[in-house]
Design a protein around this motif. Structure first.
Motif, short mmCIF file in Angstrom:
data_model
loop_
_atom_site.label_atom_id
_atom_site.label_comp_id
_atom_site.label_asym_id
_atom_site.label_seq_id
_atom_site.Cartn_x
_atom_site.Cartn_y
_atom_site.Cartn_z
N VAL A 1 -14.89 -1.59 3.59
CA VAL A 1 -15.93 -2.11 2.70
C VAL A 1 -16.86 -0.99 2.21
N PRO A 2 -17.39 -0.12 3.09
CA PRO A 2 -18.26 0.95 2.59
C PRO A 2 -17.60 1.85 1.55
N ARG A 3 -16.33 2.20 1.76
CA ARG A 3 -15.65 3.08 0.82
C ARG A 3 -15.46 2.43 -0.55
N LEU A 4 -15.25 1.13 -0.56
CA LEU A 4 -14.94 0.46 -1.81
C LEU A 4 -16.15 -0.18 -2.47
N VAL B 1 0.84 -1.21 0.00
CA VAL B 1 0.00 0.00 0.00
C VAL B 1 0.87 1.25 0.00
N ILE B 2 1.90 1.25 0.83
CA ILE B 2 2.80 2.41 0.90
C ILE B 2 3.46 2.67 -0.44
N ASP B 3 3.92 1.61 -1.10
CA ASP B 3 4.56 1.78 -2.41
C ASP B 3 3.56 2.29 -3.44
N ARG B 4 2.36 1.72 -3.43
CA ARG B 4 1.36 2.13 -4.42
C ARG B 4 0.93 3.58 -4.23
N MET B 5 0.86 4.02 -2.99
CA MET B 5 0.39 5.37 -2.69
C MET B 5 1.52 6.40 -2.68
N SER C 1 -3.87 -4.29 -4.98
CA SER C 1 -3.24 -3.75 -6.19
C SER C 1 -4.22 -3.07 -7.12
N ASN C 2 -5.53 -3.37 -6.99
CA ASN C 2 -6.47 -2.79 -7.95
C ASN C 2 -7.73 -2.17 -7.34
N VAL C 3 -7.79 -2.04 -6.00
CA VAL C 3 -8.93 -1.32 -5.42
C VAL C 3 -8.78 0.17 -5.72
N ASP C 4 -9.85 0.92 -5.54
CA ASP C 4 -9.86 2.35 -5.83
C ASP C 4 -8.72 3.05 -5.08
N GLY C 5 -7.78 3.64 -5.85
CA GLY C 5 -6.61 4.27 -5.26
C GLY C 5 -6.93 5.47 -4.40
N VAL C 6 -7.95 6.23 -4.76
CA VAL C 6 -8.32 7.42 -3.97
C VAL C 6 -8.77 7.00 -2.57
N GLN C 7 -9.62 5.98 -2.51
CA GLN C 7 -10.10 5.51 -1.21
C GLN C 7 -8.98 4.85 -0.41
#
Length: 369
Positions: A216-219, A61-65, A108-114
């Motif tokens: 879960v609610p955010r995604l 997550v840290i690397d992706r963000m 790796s593929n959930v909504d990046g903003v959330q």
């Protein structure tokens, strides 16, 4: 003989005194215990990398963000989430997605903003050891990214039946931007005060679900279509305003200001409508309501959503009754089978959950899907 007995008594006294002095010298009195906080020779990011099988998901997550640099050279406190916490979150999400015949999602593929928003909950500005969190009410913490308000408080766990007799733990809370503790979401730490070159790491308990109660609610939340209020513009009016007027801190203008942490508060008195006149007619097939920060009894429970071209004759587009928001700051999206372009739209509230004081954080009029 008497002299000999005196000599032996003096000798015994000398031995006893010597032993006492020796014991005192060995003990040395009270000692201030040195800190037992473990210290890691590298930076915070390197600490995570040094624990394969423990923080793999957090590193991903840290690397992706793009947060690696922050954990490398910034002075931060990290509440480190372990692999099981991410696994719980992903499993909960995909269980729900399977019920809707949807493909599984992964970090790796959930909504990046959330994901970015939720990752920010765990990285705080400054080095905050447990010593700094021992105030009676704890300490307000601010995230590095977005300046999001979190909170930390040191308590002691129970041990062998003794309340507060165990090790120190940190109660780490997502404040939901509310001053009311009852609306916070809280977890605890399993270990504390791992010192790195650029900060402190506290390890979050493995039974914590990443994102607190928001993963879960955010995604799964599907954003509504564009808001016609901001897209076209127009004029707001209400049947009854706040006693301080529309520009008051809780006046009617707060219900369309785009900020779910403000609200419109007014007396219902049996009925209260909120009306918006668009600059040009448009088709609305969706609208949203967002619950306010506190007092669920003030939430609307029954209403109609209506359209008009003259502001006098209204066509019912949607009707709701016995409705409940499950959470504070919760946005609900409502659809209606409208295909006509109206210049006026209004929500006409006729019932609250309880009492006579109405509140609503946001109302939007949205284009058809």
């Amino acid at each position: 003989m008497k002299n000999f007995e005196k000599y032996m008594s003096a000798l015994k006294l000398s031995v006893v005194m010597a032993l006492l002095l020796s014991a005192c010298k060995k003990d040395g009195g009270y000692h201030s215990t040195a800190t037992n906080s473990p210290r890691f020779a590298g930076n915070t990011y390197e600490y995570l990398k040094s624990k394969p099988g423990v923080y793999d998901s957090l590193i991903a997550v840290i690397d992706r963000m793009g947060l690696k640099q922050t954990l490398t050279d910034s002075n931060v406190t990290l509440f480190a989430v372990t692999n099981p916490s991410f696994q719980l979150a992903i499993n909960n999400l995909n269980t729900l997605r399977r019920q809707g015949d949807k493909d599984p999602l992964f970090l790796s593929n959930v909504d990046g903003v959330q994901l970015d928003t939720m990752a920010s909950y765990y990285i705080m500005r400054g080095s905050r050891t447990t010593d700094s969190l021992t105030l009676q009410d704890g300490l307000d913490l601010t995230s590095v990214r977005f300046g999001y308000p979190m909170h930390g408080k040191v308590t002691r766990a129970s041990s062998s039946g003794l309340v507060d007799g165990g090790p120190q733990v940190i109660e780490f809370s997502n404040t939901k931007k509310s001053k009311f503790i009852r609306f916070w979401s809280t977890t605890t730490t399993g270990s504390n005060n791992i010192l790195t070159k650029n900060g402190v790491v506290h390890v979050v308990s493995a039974d914590h679900i990443f994102g607190f109660d928001e993963f879960v609610p955010r995604l799964t939340f599907i954003p509504p279509p564009p808001n016609l209020i901001s897209l076209i513009g127009g004029k707001l009016s209400v049947l009854r305003d706040n006693n301080g007027g529309p520009d008051n801190g809780e006046g009617s203008k707060k219900v369309i200001d785009g900020d779910d942490h403000t609200k419109f508060l007014a007396e219902l008195q049996g009925r209260l409508w909120i009306k918006f006149e668009l600059n040009t007619p448009a088709v609305s097939g969706v609208y949203t309501l967002t619950s306010a920060n506190d007092a669920p009894e003030r939430d609307p429970r029954a209403w109609t959503y209506e359209g008009s071209n003259d502001g006098q004759t209204w066509v019912e587009l949607d009707r709701r009754s016995n409705f409940f928001f499950e959470e504070r700051y919760q946005t609900k999206v409502f659809s209606c089978p409208n295909t006509a372009a109206y210049k006026f739209y209004r929500i006409d509230i006729t019932e609250l959950r309880d009492g006579g004081l109405f509140q609503l954080a946001e109302w939007s009029i949205n284009k058809a899907k």
